[in-house]
Design an enzyme around this catalytic site. Sequence first.
Site, mmCIF file in Angstrom:
data_model
loop_
_atom_site.group_PDB
_atom_site.id
_atom_site.type_symbol
_atom_site.label_atom_id
_atom_site.label_comp_id
_atom_site.label_asym_id
_atom_site.label_seq_id
_atom_site.Cartn_x
_atom_site.Cartn_y
_atom_site.Cartn_z
ATOM 1 N N PRO A 160 0.813 -1.222 0.000
ATOM 2 C CG PRO A 160 -0.452 -1.349 1.968
ATOM 3 C CD PRO A 160 0.542 -2.096 1.142
ATOM 4 C CG ASP A 189 -10.000 -1.288 -23.925
ATOM 5 O OD1 ASP A 189 -10.795 -1.634 -24.816
ATOM 6 O OD2 ASP A 189 -9.313 -2.055 -23.252
ATOM 7 C CD GLU A 245 0.748 -4.790 10.655
ATOM 8 O OE1 GLU A 245 0.733 -3.581 10.399
ATOM 9 O OE2 GLU A 245 -0.257 -5.527 10.579
ATOM 10 N NE ARG A 302 -7.204 -5.295 -21.257
ATOM 11 C CZ ARG A 302 -7.220 -4.109 -21.814
ATOM 12 N NH1 ARG A 302 -6.347 -3.194 -21.450
ATOM 13 N NH2 ARG A 302 -8.098 -3.808 -22.736
HETATM 14 CL CL1 6GU Z 1 -0.154 -3.621 -3.423
HETATM 15 N N1 6GU Z 1 -1.011 -4.316 -1.019
HETATM 16 C C1 6GU Z 1 -1.851 -4.246 0.019
HETATM 17 N N2 6GU Z 1 -1.638 -5.011 1.084
HETATM 18 N N3 6GU Z 1 -2.885 -3.414 0.050
HETATM 19 C C2 6GU Z 1 -3.076 -2.649 -1.031
HETATM 20 C C3 6GU Z 1 -2.255 -2.699 -2.153
HETATM 21 C C4 6GU Z 1 -1.191 -3.545 -2.120
HETATM 22 N N4 6GU Z 1 -2.709 -1.802 -3.064
HETATM 23 C C5 6GU Z 1 -3.782 -1.257 -2.523
HETATM 24 N N5 6GU Z 1 -4.003 -1.751 -1.299
#
Ligand code: 6GU
Length: 255
Positions: free
Chosen positions: A93, A173, A120, A158
């Site tokens: 994230p 698209d 984590e 793609r």
């Molecule tokens: Cl790549 N990993 C995680 N754990 N949560 C996410 C993500 C990735 N992308 C958005 N949320």
Amino acid sequence: MLEYSQMRIDILTLFPTMFCGALQESILKRAQQRGLLHLVIHQIRDYALDRHQMTDDLPYGGGVGMIMKPEPVFRAVRTVLGGTQAPVILLTPQGRTFTHAVAQELAQHPRLMLICGHYEGVDERVRERLIIDELSIGDYVLTGGELAAMVVVDAVARFVPGVLGAAEGAHDDSYAGGLLEGPQYTRPPVFEGRQVPEVLLSGDHARIARWKRAMALQRTLVRRPDLLEAASLSAEDEALLREFRRTLGEPDGVE
Ligand code: 6GU
């Protein structure tokens, strides 16, 4: 004769079975059968050296949750790549946001390695020494990087030449031209009393093209006005947008 260059993507994960299914249907299945796409899933645990094959441990300095240990990830990356060069990308994230443009950029490489982050996070030394790029698929938290890796594989594939048939061409698209696609219809011409727009049945290709462009502009204006900033718009497009904005009772911006 080799008509198309193949793309190889190695995925390092603690949950390999998550990838069964999603990558084995439809267009990705066909791409792999045709030898255009080579996906290899690796279990990180197989590269752990200790008797219990531990892949996570407590964080130094305290804190919640577990951290992915560096040794299994280092061994996995080095063994799988074996000296071959390929961008090693962590799904987390904390990464930069994955977009159409990033997918296109990644598809230029003959080989990629994706590491699915978990718990984590990963030991920072993995980031420092192995990872060249970090990707997130959006502003929400998933339980791990696996689903994100599948999203990346799908969107990148793609752009690999030959993966999409002529009928699925990426050109029309949503996003490709910077606009969302307008409404689409198939048979029957009347369904539960609802008619397909007359223009689509007219056989007048120029008129149909203008209608499709107008609908794409209208839909983009309503749903994703931010996309209009980057889209390449003709004078006719701009005129249509002014008209739509007037109808929607919005200010024109310029003038
Ligand atoms: Cl790549 N990993 C995680 N754990 N949560 C996410 C993500 C990735 N992308 C958005 N949320």
